[in-house]
Design an enzyme around this catalytic site. Structure first.
Site, PDB file in Angstrom:
ATOM      1  N   ASN A 112      71.409  60.946  45.273  1.00  0.00           N
ATOM      2  CA  ASN A 112      69.795  61.495  45.727  1.00  0.00           C
ATOM      3  C   ASN A 112      68.852  60.713  44.894  1.00  0.00           C
ATOM      4  OD1 ASN A 112      70.711  65.009  45.993  1.00  0.00           O
ATOM      5  ND2 ASN A 112      70.780  63.502  47.661  1.00  0.00           N
ATOM      6  N   TRP A 113      69.163  59.591  44.212  1.00  0.00           N
ATOM      7  CA  TRP A 113      67.994  58.866  43.512  1.00  0.00           C
ATOM      8  C   TRP A 113      67.698  57.645  44.399  1.00  0.00           C
ATOM      9  CZ3 TRP A 113      65.846  60.269  39.158  1.00  0.00           C
ATOM     10  CH2 TRP A 113      66.832  60.996  38.244  1.00  0.00           C
ATOM     11  N   ARG A 147      58.586  66.816  53.840  1.00  0.00           N
ATOM     12  CA  ARG A 147      59.994  67.121  53.439  1.00  0.00           C
ATOM     13  C   ARG A 147      59.931  67.930  52.102  1.00  0.00           C
ATOM     14  NH1 ARG A 147      64.637  64.889  54.752  1.00  0.00           N
ATOM     15  NH2 ARG A 147      65.413  64.964  52.340  1.00  0.00           N
ATOM     16  N   SER A 187      72.138  65.091  43.596  1.00  0.00           N
ATOM     17  CA  SER A 187      73.285  64.403  43.450  1.00  0.00           C
ATOM     18  C   SER A 187      72.957  62.971  42.755  1.00  0.00           C
ATOM     19  CB  SER A 187      74.081  63.980  44.868  1.00  0.00           C
ATOM     20  OG  SER A 187      73.300  63.153  45.396  1.00  0.00           O
ATOM     21  N   TRP A 201      64.506  71.556  57.616  1.00  0.00           N
ATOM     22  CA  TRP A 201      63.412  72.651  57.665  1.00  0.00           C
ATOM     23  C   TRP A 201      62.122  72.333  57.650  1.00  0.00           C
ATOM     24  CZ3 TRP A 201      59.573  75.345  54.941  1.00  0.00           C
ATOM     25  CH2 TRP A 201      59.557  76.414  55.097  1.00  0.00           C
ATOM     26  N   ASP A 252      71.819  72.646  51.462  1.00  0.00           N
ATOM     27  CA  ASP A 252      71.331  71.058  52.450  1.00  0.00           C
ATOM     28  C   ASP A 252      70.452  71.803  53.421  1.00  0.00           C
ATOM     29  OD1 ASP A 252      71.475  68.467  53.197  1.00  0.00           O
ATOM     30  OD2 ASP A 252      73.315  68.578  54.198  1.00  0.00           O
ATOM     31  N   HIS A 292      61.854  71.658  50.284  1.00  0.00           N
ATOM     32  CA  HIS A 292      62.562  72.008  48.916  1.00  0.00           C
ATOM     33  C   HIS A 292      61.802  73.108  48.049  1.00  0.00           C
ATOM     34  CE1 HIS A 292      64.730  68.200  49.264  1.00  0.00           C
ATOM     35  NE2 HIS A 292      63.596  67.449  49.009  1.00  0.00           N
TER      36      HIS A 292
HETATM   37  C1  IPE Z   1      74.200  66.924  49.040  1.00  0.00           C
HETATM   38  O1  IPE Z   1      73.413  66.754  50.183  1.00  0.00           O
HETATM   39  C2  IPE Z   1      73.671  66.965  47.808  1.00  0.00           C
HETATM   40  C3  IPE Z   1      72.957  68.125  47.541  1.00  0.00           C
HETATM   41  C4  IPE Z   1      72.850  69.050  48.071  1.00  0.00           C
HETATM   42  C5  IPE Z   1      72.140  68.046  46.307  1.00  0.00           C
HETATM   43  P1  IPE Z   1      72.737  65.405  50.831  1.00  0.00           P
HETATM   44  O2  IPE Z   1      71.939  65.770  51.897  1.00  0.00           O
HETATM   45  O3  IPE Z   1      72.465  64.475  49.674  1.00  0.00           O
HETATM   46  O4  IPE Z   1      74.081  64.843  51.466  1.00  0.00           O
HETATM   47  P2  IPE Z   1      74.321  63.556  52.701  1.00  0.00           P
HETATM   48  O5  IPE Z   1      73.570  62.611  52.322  1.00  0.00           O
HETATM   49  O6  IPE Z   1      74.001  64.583  53.916  1.00  0.00           O
HETATM   50  O7  IPE Z   1      75.826  63.466  52.526  1.00  0.00           O
HETATM   51  C1  IPE Z   2      69.031  69.406  50.457  1.00  0.00           C
HETATM   52  O1  IPE Z   2      67.993  69.151  51.551  1.00  0.00           O
HETATM   53  C2  IPE Z   2      68.456  69.288  49.091  1.00  0.00           C
HETATM   54  C3  IPE Z   2      68.788  67.887  48.453  1.00  0.00           C
HETATM   55  C4  IPE Z   2      69.755  67.309  48.531  1.00  0.00           C
HETATM   56  C5  IPE Z   2      68.057  67.692  47.033  1.00  0.00           C
HETATM   57  P1  IPE Z   2      68.048  67.677  52.190  1.00  0.00           P
HETATM   58  O2  IPE Z   2      66.654  67.288  51.373  1.00  0.00           O
HETATM   59  O3  IPE Z   2      69.088  66.802  51.957  1.00  0.00           O
HETATM   60  O4  IPE Z   2      67.626  68.082  53.527  1.00  0.00           O
HETATM   61  P2  IPE Z   2      68.042  67.331  54.805  1.00  0.00           P
HETATM   62  O5  IPE Z   2      69.700  67.120  54.734  1.00  0.00           O
HETATM   63  O6  IPE Z   2      67.317  66.023  54.892  1.00  0.00           O
HETATM   64  O7  IPE Z   2      67.996  68.240  56.010  1.00  0.00           O
HETATM   65 MG    MG Z   3      70.947  66.642  53.269  1.00  0.00          MG
END
Ligand code: IPE
Ligand code: IPE
Ligand code: MG
Length: 263
Positions: A85-86, A50, A82, A42, A37, A54
């Site tokens: 994440n969709w 964003r 997840s 970052w 996460d 990744h």
């Molecule tokens: C959890 O991170 C899912 C993955 C790392 C793939 P998220 O960024 O989606 O989780 P929340 O929304 O902060 O709980």
């Molecule tokens: C984790 O980073 C990657 C995925 C969930 C796919 P995030 O995209 O959730 O990054 P933050 O939490 O917004 O910083």
């Molecule tokens: Mg996150």
């Protein structure tokens, strides 16, 4: 043996060497699960979109996978996408999928070289056909490997996994009275694998975000403020060393505590 494999990739005199030498290889976690996460934060810190976070996260994946294999873990599970994440913007989701494809293509040789077996946990059949094809290729090509099992959690949800397991259990015709915890675990995506001993979450969030809900029942949780793209071998070794200082009880009491109580 594993210390040597790890030291082989650490330049002499590098600060990671001292950390590697502190590891007790007789007390390695069998399974480490990671919630990767902080990619977005970052990127935001650098005034970048964003997706750049990744992109940078791929390097952390590469180093974590190789470190896990060299340590001699049985299983490493990385949470990459997840079910929830969709909900993100379509462009972010499609970039994540492109990056996944690119990772699989560029890292297949590394997986083979390190004797790593690749698997997917999650509702893989809901992913785009080209992604599924790329995943199947990596799964098939590494199926004969006998080293670390690398699970990638994709389109994964812990509750969805439990529902899928319940459906499979029903479809198997198992008698309700024959269904116990051990049996039920055989219907999960992780059937036959040890439960995670250590759960690492980067970026400081104190939540499990629907990850391996069944399997983490007694996992030791380690949260670091490090954002995923900055996560390196050093951070993994620090998490491992912290884990090795923990006292695991599984609801019972340790012999030392029992002795105190008996006095
Ligand atoms: C959890 O991170 C899912 C993955 C790392 C793939 P998220 O960024 O989606 O989780 P929340 O929304 O902060 O709980
Ligand atoms: C984790 O980073 C990657 C995925 C969930 C796919 P995030 O995209 O959730 O990054 P933050 O939490 O917004 O910083
Ligand atoms: Mg996150």
């Amino acid at each position: 043996m594993s210390l040597e494999r790890l030291l082989a990739v650490i330049p002499a005199g590098h600060s990671d060497e001292a950390l590697a030498r502190e590891v007790n290889f007789d007390r390695l976690p069998a399974h480490i699960a990671v919630i990767m996460d902080g990619n977005g934060r970052w990127a935001a810190q650098r005034h970048l979109p964003r997706v750049e976070g990744h992109r940078a996260g791929s390097d952390a994946v590469r180093e974590t996978v190789e470190t896990g294999a060299r340590l001699g873990l049985d299983v490493l599970t990385l949470y990459a996408f997840s079910i929830e994440n969709w909900k993100r913007p379509v462009t972010e989701v499609s970039t994540l999928m492109v990056l996944l494809k690119r990772y699989l293509r560029s890292e297949l040789e590394t997986l083979l070289k390190n004797d790593i077996r690749f698997r997917v946990i999650g509702r893989m059949d809901e992913l785009a056909p080209d992604i599924q094809q790329e995943l199947h290729l990596a799964i098939d090509r590494t199926a004969g490997n006998t080293g670390m099992l690398f699970n990638i959690a994709l389109n994964y949800g812990g509750r969805a996994e439990i529902v899928d397991a319940a459906r499979r259990a029903i479809a198997s015709g198992i008698k309700p009275e024959a269904l116990d915890e051990e049996q039920f675990a055989q219907f999960l995506y992780t059937a036959g694998q040890p439960d995670p001993d250590l759960l690492i979450r980067t970026s400081g969030e104190m939540r499990v975000s629907n990850y391996l809900l069944w399997q983490i029942a007694y996992a030791e949780i380690y949260v670091t403020d490090t954002l995923w793209p900055d996560f390196r071998r050093r951070h993994m070794l620090e998490a491992l060393l912290a884990y090795q200082k923990r006292e695991r009880r599984y609801g019972g009491i340790t012999p030392a505590r029992a002795a105190i109580g008996a006095q």
